[in-house]
Scaffold this active site. Sequence first.
Site, PDB file in Angstrom:
ATOM      1  N   ASP A   1      70.799 -23.736  17.319  1.00 45.10           N
ATOM      2  CA  ASP A   1      72.242 -23.780  17.058  1.00 45.10           C
ATOM      3  C   ASP A   1      73.020 -23.950  18.355  1.00 45.10           C
ATOM      4  O   ASP A   1      72.503 -23.695  19.452  1.00 45.10           O
ATOM      5  CB  ASP A   1      72.702 -22.507  16.327  1.00 45.10           C
ATOM      6  CG  ASP A   1      72.392 -21.245  17.109  1.00 45.10           C
ATOM      7  OD1 ASP A   1      71.272 -21.138  17.663  1.00 45.10           O
ATOM      8  OD2 ASP A   1      73.266 -20.362  17.209  1.00 45.10           O
TER       9      ASP A   1
ATOM     10  N   GLU B   1      71.385 -18.034  17.208  1.00 45.89           N
ATOM     11  CA  GLU B   1      71.461 -17.253  18.450  1.00 45.89           C
ATOM     12  C   GLU B   1      72.900 -17.011  18.856  1.00 45.89           C
ATOM     13  O   GLU B   1      73.249 -15.934  19.313  1.00 45.89           O
ATOM     14  CB  GLU B   1      70.729 -17.998  19.581  1.00 45.89           C
ATOM     15  CG  GLU B   1      70.526 -17.166  20.857  1.00 45.89           C
ATOM     16  CD  GLU B   1      71.714 -17.163  21.818  1.00 45.89           C
ATOM     17  OE1 GLU B   1      71.803 -16.265  22.663  1.00 45.89           O
ATOM     18  OE2 GLU B   1      72.569 -18.052  21.727  1.00 45.89           O
TER      19      GLU B   1
HETATM   20 ZN   LIG Z   1      71.907 -20.349  24.454  1.00 44.61          ZN
END
Ligand SMILES: [Zn+2]
Length: 483
Positions: free
Chosen positions: A119, A186
Amino acid sequence: MTLGIIVAVIAVVLAVLLINALRVTTPHTDVAEAPAIVVDQTSAARRLAEAVRFKTVSPALPGQIDATAFLGLQNFLRSSFPQVHRALNLEVVNDYSLLYSWPGTERARKPILLMAHLDVVPAEPAAERDWIEPPFSGRISDGHIWGRGSIDDKCAVLGILEAVEHLVRAGVRPTRTVYLAFGHDEESRGHDGAERIAALLKSRGITLDYVLDEGMVIGERLLPGVSAPVALVGTAEKGWLTLELSAGDTGGHASMPPPHTAIGLLASAIHRLEAHPMPATLKPPVTDLLVAVTHAMPFLQRLVFANLWLFAPLVTRRLGATPASSAIVRTTTAVTVTQGGTRDNVLPKVATALVNFRILPGDTAASVVDWVRAVIGDPRITITLVKQEDPSPVSTTESPSFHALATTIHQVFPDVLVAPALAVVRTDSSHFVGLSDAIYRFRPLRLSAEGLTRIHGVNERVAVDAYTRVIEFYVQLLRNSAL
Ligand SMILES: [Zn+2]
């Protein structure tokens, strides 16, 4: 004390200072030259550029994920790395995160884990005009691959896959099992991605020899007096705490106000917090960093840093004076959100503020709350815990895995120093505490201070040459630690 004794004491102290400074030696970094790695730069750059075009923006809420983008990227990886998908097992975790395992030939050797995330953060619409190339265009121009995620963190995802593809094609099999974990959230704390992968490995009773995730890079001119670039390997990361402060009042008409409204009470609590930052202190891994680079400093600085027994207060004060270095010597305090009041002629019944702390290893969420309570010293302010994550343990540098990592860095980047360091940002690797004692946070990229601002900023880009080094790094790291 007679003058003679004073002079003698001063002479002894000076002698100790000098001896300590002279005893600092340059570490032995002679490493065997790595066998050449032939990377097809152009097609590797093209694959990274194409990966950038999938708008895998981290979901603000789990339901808000752009499934088309994430599944598109997944399919793209499958078709771009055929050898990886032939030789490794792929498990899709929670629909969008990927866990690959490359089985080792020796069962007695503990597996390792290379991590990165799929992401990216959004490109701020307000800043979109400032991008030289549109943020999701994945253009290659001026020797760079441009776009959101080109550094953070698709260059690591693709770099790791390029390296494994290269090794599988060369007919290599690892002696220990190699896991690759690519989470999909994340940037929104990894609870649906990396945390689920960690839970899966834990449920299988797996422990890992080491984990390597993003976190720090090769920095240039980050430390006073050190001209060589320094590969900062995060051996720990700071914790995280958000507290809500709230002040209440009876409310009423603004024509007959009390001396302090709820907003006034809250403002003075905030003022006290900002006026009393948590104390600065020097501890590992920051002391390890200083030890690792002292030899590269000019003599006077070396004298100071080699004698922290005397100069620690001075060094701590200097480091504590600027935001970037203050973050590595103390738990930081940032007031990030305030709310209160609805109309100009109505007294607010309640005012609230969110305060975000990044906790230094050694402090805990509980010790920070105690500090905040004492500093505010006002029972009219209610303190509520919103989110907390304690700092990570400090990973050892006395392990074969750290040695393999340092050797790899020296082989691929011969002119850099290697130093343990404290990551001030949190990473997905925090979910793997408990699965390994050796968690390292390092992305093999050389970035100037200006380059660092592109991460999460505008004009994120990675040089094609730098990306080639990323691939070489992962090939060599696997050779040094898993073959
Ligand atoms: Zn990162």
